[in-house]
Design a protein around this motif. Sequence first.
Motif, PDB file in Angstrom:
ATOM      1  N   PRO A  30      60.528 -12.792  -2.273  1.00 19.43           N
ATOM      2  CA  PRO A  30      58.988 -12.908  -2.082  1.00 19.43           C
ATOM      3  C   PRO A  30      58.331 -13.413  -0.854  1.00 19.43           C
ATOM      4  N   ALA A  31      57.235 -13.273  -0.347  1.00 17.47           N
ATOM      5  CA  ALA A  31      56.706 -13.386   0.951  1.00 17.47           C
ATOM      6  C   ALA A  31      55.332 -13.714   1.007  1.00 17.47           C
ATOM      7  N   SER A  32      54.956 -14.736   1.720  1.00 14.81           N
ATOM      8  CA  SER A  32      53.361 -14.858   1.809  1.00 14.81           C
ATOM      9  C   SER A  32      52.696 -13.615   2.265  1.00 14.81           C
ATOM     10  N   VAL A  33      51.213 -13.486   1.977  1.00 13.36           N
ATOM     11  CA  VAL A  33      50.478 -12.447   2.308  1.00 13.36           C
ATOM     12  C   VAL A  33      50.338 -12.352   3.834  1.00 13.36           C
ATOM     13  N   LYS A  64      48.909 -17.996  -6.127  1.00 13.52           N
ATOM     14  CA  LYS A  64      48.413 -18.696  -5.019  1.00 13.52           C
ATOM     15  C   LYS A  64      48.659 -20.482  -5.349  1.00 13.52           C
ATOM     16  N   THR A  65      49.121 -20.895  -4.209  1.00  8.42           N
ATOM     17  CA  THR A  65      49.594 -22.373  -4.199  1.00  8.42           C
ATOM     18  C   THR A  65      48.750 -22.965  -2.953  1.00  8.42           C
ATOM     19  N   GLY A  66      47.920 -23.714  -3.259  1.00  6.66           N
ATOM     20  CA  GLY A  66      47.032 -24.053  -2.082  1.00  6.66           C
ATOM     21  C   GLY A  66      46.303 -22.922  -1.384  1.00  6.66           C
ATOM     22  N   ARG A  67      46.448 -22.731  -0.018  1.00  6.38           N
ATOM     23  CA  ARG A  67      46.048 -21.671   0.573  1.00  6.38           C
ATOM     24  C   ARG A  67      46.857 -20.643   0.719  1.00  6.38           C
ATOM     25  N   VAL A  68      48.020 -20.888   0.239  1.00  5.04           N
ATOM     26  CA  VAL A  68      48.964 -19.530   0.537  1.00  5.04           C
ATOM     27  C   VAL A  68      49.191 -18.724  -0.896  1.00  5.04           C
ATOM     28  N   ARG A  69      49.044 -17.527  -0.497  1.00  4.92           N
ATOM     29  CA  ARG A  69      49.089 -16.525  -1.498  1.00  4.92           C
ATOM     30  C   ARG A  69      50.628 -15.899  -1.390  1.00  4.92           C
TER      31      ARG A  69
END
Length: 110
Positions: A30-33, A64-69
């Motif tokens: 997995p990786a953030s957008v 989405k967790t907080g501001r991180v997708r």
Amino acid sequence: MAKYEALDDVFSALADPTRRIVIRRLGSGPASVGELAEPFPITLPSFMKHVRTLESSGLIRTTKTGRVRTCTLVRERLALLDDWLADERQLWEARTDRLEALLTDPKDTP
């Protein structure tokens, strides 16, 4: 028919080189957008269109967790491609086997 529509969606999503690179990267985990978008010289809103296309095809899942997708590869969806390619490979191998038999048939030699 639904199987072929899903296959069409997957092929359509993979038709773009940016999306193929994203899929390859997600194969490592997995990786953030933001992490995924970093190497591309496009704006984040433009990159998000690629993410939405991959998500709607079922190839990735986002959370989405907080501001991180965060994006995660849905490996099961790639099985559609594996199954289709296996069927095509079997079909073409049978055709080439018949062609080889036709070309090497000892009845045709003088």
